[in-house]
Enzyme design. Structure first.
Site, PDB file in Angstrom:
ATOM      1  N   HIS A 275       0.847  -1.188   0.000  1.00 37.51           N
ATOM      2  CA  HIS A 275       0.000   0.000   0.000  1.00 37.51           C
ATOM      3  C   HIS A 275       0.890   1.248   0.000  1.00 37.51           C
ATOM      4  CE1 HIS A 275      -3.688   2.147   0.805  1.00 37.51           C
ATOM      5  NE2 HIS A 275      -4.342   1.032   1.046  1.00 37.51           N
TER       6      HIS A 275
ATOM      7  N   GLY B 266       0.094  -5.002   1.674  1.00 39.39           N
ATOM      8  CA  GLY B 266      -1.019  -5.233   0.757  1.00 39.39           C
ATOM      9  C   GLY B 266      -0.595  -5.946  -0.526  1.00 39.39           C
TER      10      GLY B 266
ATOM     11  N   TYR C 196      -6.023  -5.218  10.449  1.00 40.74           N
ATOM     12  CA  TYR C 196      -6.120  -5.749   9.091  1.00 40.74           C
ATOM     13  C   TYR C 196      -7.574  -5.967   8.675  1.00 40.74           C
ATOM     14  CZ  TYR C 196      -3.875  -7.288   4.944  1.00 40.74           C
ATOM     15  OH  TYR C 196      -3.443  -7.344   3.642  1.00 40.74           O
TER      16      TYR C 196
HETATM   17  O1  YZS Z   1      12.229   8.954   0.209  1.00 38.67           O
HETATM   18  P1  YZS Z   1      11.743   8.718  -1.197  1.00 38.67           P
HETATM   19  O2  YZS Z   1      10.854   9.779  -1.762  1.00 38.67           O
HETATM   20  O3  YZS Z   1      12.865   8.316  -2.138  1.00 38.67           O
HETATM   21  O4  YZS Z   1      10.806   7.395  -1.132  1.00 38.67           O
HETATM   22  C1  YZS Z   1      11.310   6.184  -0.632  1.00 38.67           C
HETATM   23  C2  YZS Z   1      10.232   5.543   0.214  1.00 38.67           C
HETATM   24  O5  YZS Z   1       9.550   6.468   1.032  1.00 38.67           O
HETATM   25  C3  YZS Z   1       9.311   5.001  -0.874  1.00 38.67           C
HETATM   26  N1  YZS Z   1       8.492   3.900  -0.379  1.00 38.67           N
HETATM   27  C4  YZS Z   1       7.163   3.983  -0.205  1.00 38.67           C
HETATM   28  N2  YZS Z   1       6.323   4.998  -0.396  1.00 38.67           N
HETATM   29  C5  YZS Z   1       5.013   4.768  -0.104  1.00 38.67           C
HETATM   30  N3  YZS Z   1       4.546   3.608   0.347  1.00 38.67           N
HETATM   31  C6  YZS Z   1       5.369   2.548   0.559  1.00 38.67           C
HETATM   32  N4  YZS Z   1       4.874   1.388   0.999  1.00 38.67           N
HETATM   33  C7  YZS Z   1       6.754   2.720   0.284  1.00 38.67           C
HETATM   34  N5  YZS Z   1       7.855   1.938   0.389  1.00 38.67           N
HETATM   35  C8  YZS Z   1       8.885   2.667  -0.027  1.00 38.67           C
HETATM   36  O6  YZS Z   1      10.194   4.513  -1.879  1.00 38.67           O
HETATM   37  C9  YZS Z   1      11.418   5.237  -1.817  1.00 38.67           C
HETATM   38  C10 YZS Z   1      12.547   4.230  -1.662  1.00 38.67           C
HETATM   39  O7  YZS Z   1      12.366   3.622  -0.386  1.00 38.67           O
HETATM   40  P2  YZS Z   1      13.621   3.135   0.481  1.00 38.67           P
HETATM   41  O8  YZS Z   1      13.098   2.779   1.817  1.00 38.67           O
HETATM   42  O9  YZS Z   1      14.739   4.123   0.388  1.00 38.67           O
HETATM   43  O10 YZS Z   1      14.051   1.802  -0.342  1.00 38.67           O
HETATM   44  P3  YZS Z   1      14.850   0.545   0.169  1.00 38.67           P
HETATM   45  O11 YZS Z   1      16.004   0.943   1.063  1.00 38.67           O
HETATM   46  O12 YZS Z   1      15.130  -0.224  -1.066  1.00 38.67           O
HETATM   47  O13 YZS Z   1      13.834  -0.270   1.088  1.00 38.67           O
HETATM   48  C11 YZS Z   1      12.705  -0.868   0.479  1.00 38.67           C
HETATM   49  C12 YZS Z   1      11.678  -1.288   1.541  1.00 38.67           C
HETATM   50  C13 YZS Z   1      10.455  -1.844   0.821  1.00 38.67           C
HETATM   51  C14 YZS Z   1      12.312  -2.401   2.414  1.00 38.67           C
HETATM   52  C15 YZS Z   1      11.332  -0.064   2.417  1.00 38.67           C
HETATM   53  O14 YZS Z   1      11.036   1.032   1.552  1.00 38.67           O
HETATM   54  C16 YZS Z   1      10.144  -0.307   3.289  1.00 38.67           C
HETATM   55  O15 YZS Z   1      10.282  -0.931   4.351  1.00 38.67           O
HETATM   56  N6  YZS Z   1       8.984   0.181   2.845  1.00 38.67           N
HETATM   57  C17 YZS Z   1       7.729  -0.029   3.579  1.00 38.67           C
HETATM   58  C18 YZS Z   1       7.283  -1.452   3.358  1.00 38.67           C
HETATM   59  C19 YZS Z   1       5.970  -1.726   4.088  1.00 38.67           C
HETATM   60  O16 YZS Z   1       5.941  -1.781   5.333  1.00 38.67           O
HETATM   61  N7  YZS Z   1       4.887  -1.883   3.311  1.00 38.67           N
HETATM   62  C20 YZS Z   1       3.590  -2.170   3.847  1.00 38.67           C
HETATM   63  C21 YZS Z   1       2.639  -1.048   3.571  1.00 38.67           C
HETATM   64  N8  YZS Z   1       1.346  -1.323   4.228  1.00 38.67           N
HETATM   65  C22 YZS Z   1       0.366  -2.021   3.635  1.00 38.67           C
HETATM   66  O17 YZS Z   1       0.470  -2.472   2.523  1.00 38.67           O
HETATM   67  C23 YZS Z   1      -0.945  -2.215   4.390  1.00 38.67           C
HETATM   68  C24 YZS Z   1      -1.546  -0.904   4.830  1.00 38.67           C
HETATM   69  S1  YZS Z   1      -0.627  -3.315   5.765  1.00 38.67           S
HETATM   70  O18 YZS Z   1       0.567  -2.818   6.481  1.00 38.67           O
HETATM   71  O19 YZS Z   1      -1.822  -3.273   6.643  1.00 38.67           O
HETATM   72  O20 YZS Z   1      -0.436  -4.639   5.213  1.00 38.67           O
END
Ligand code: YZS
Length: 255
Positions: A62, A106, A136
């Site tokens: 998401h 998501g 969730y």
């Molecule tokens: O700072 P900039 O502008 O370069 O942006 C960064 C991140 O902020 C962005 N980004 C995201 N933006 C919006 N939503 C996201 N989910 C998201 N994930 C990342 O992408 C740019 C690069 O991110 P980095 O962190 O620098 O990249 P990296 O070091 O390669 O790490 C990648 C991951 C995926 C490990 C890291 O970005 C991360 O932990 N992202 C969040 C993953 C996450 O928790 N996703 C779940 C989201 N929640 C849901 O789907 C539901 C609501 S739930 O949680 O209920 O299931």
């Protein structure tokens, strides 16, 4: 944001927003929905859902920047992601996820809702609401429980840590775990087999399986109770802290 291609009634949708780690924004999801609708209208038998290129992240889930503020349901019925999950479940043909890299939140729900999953060794799956303080969705929990053993769902939901491709294979999340260099050809072969089978039979099977899986009766009182449980969480401290911590690029402090 998306690359779309077609070959002999097999359609491919490839996520192409790697600067945001293929986070599923409303815009991106809207494009996917319109593509699936046009595929369905065109009688496309098999859809392959993948990411463009080979990256460490398949999708970060998401788009957290678009989650509503505390007090509003982060996963309402009309949330674009929820609409997309329903569209994949009701797509009148097979949807195959081809996964390289890690899949978050998501996006896991999206992959789990596909009909088959082909992945390579780099695939990993993390279900993340406990990292963000999100209650969730009921449908998400129902689908996880219908596909996976309870203790695996517990581990995914309670740790929010990724599980490896090998474990995902053991637990039936993945149909085929294949070498990275073969993933495209093996996915294409699988699509070609399904494409050659009876579309009418597959369409009816998929709809029957969906209805059977979804046939879990809840009393009105239980439904109200679930609503209250979720409301308490998204109006509480943790959800506000979880989203703020992501924006501030720090670990959340849940006390
Ligand atoms: O700072 P900039 O502008 O370069 O942006 C960064 C991140 O902020 C962005 N980004 C995201 N933006 C919006 N939503 C996201 N989910 C998201 N994930 C990342 O992408 C740019 C690069 O991110 P980095 O962190 O620098 O990249 P990296 O070091 O390669 O790490 C990648 C991951 C995926 C490990 C890291 O970005 C991360 O932990 N992202 C969040 C993953 C996450 O928790 N996703 C779940 C989201 N929640 C849901 O789907 C539901 C609501 S739930 O949680 O209920 O299931």
């Amino acid at each position: 944001m998306l690359k779309v291609s077609l070959d002999d009634l097999v359609g491919t949708i490839a996520l192409d927003r790697y600067d945001k780690r293929n986070a599923l924004s409303e815009d991106l999801v809207g494009r996917m929905l319109r593509t699936l609708d046009s595929f369905a209208d065109g009688g496309i038998r098999v859809v392959i859902l993948r990411a463009v290129g080979t990256h460490p992240i398949w999708s970060a889930g998401h788009d957290i920047d678009e989650l509503p503020i505390a007090g509003a349901d982060p996963l309402p019925y009309r949330d674009p992601m929820e609409v997309l999950l329903r569209r994949v479940r009701t797509y009148p043909g097979a949807v195959i996820a081809m996964v390289q890299g890690s899949v978050w939140g998501g996006a896991c729900d999206l992959v789990f809702n596909c009909d088959l999953v082909v992945a390579d060794e780099s695939a990993a799956f993390a279900v993340t609401p406990a990292k963000l303080g999100v209650p969730y969705s009921v449908s998400g929990i129902q689908y996880f429980l219908s596909r996976l053993p309870l203790h695996i769902v517990n581990e995914l939901m309670m740790t929010a840590d990724p599980i490896s491709a090998e474990r995902a294979l053991t637990h039936g999340i993945i149909n085929r775990l294949v070498p990275a260099q073969d993933i495209e050809s093996i996915t294409a072969e699988l699509a070609a087999v399904i494409r050659s089978r009876s579309a009418e039979s597959i369409r009816a099977y998929k709809e029957q399986a969906r209805l059977i899986v979804e046939a879990v009766p809840l009393t009105a009182q239980q439904a109200q109770y679930i609503h209250q449980l979720r409301l308490d969480v998204y109006s509480g401290r943790d959800y506000a802290e979880g989203v703020l911590a992501f924006e501030e690029k720090r670990p959340p402090d849940f006390g």
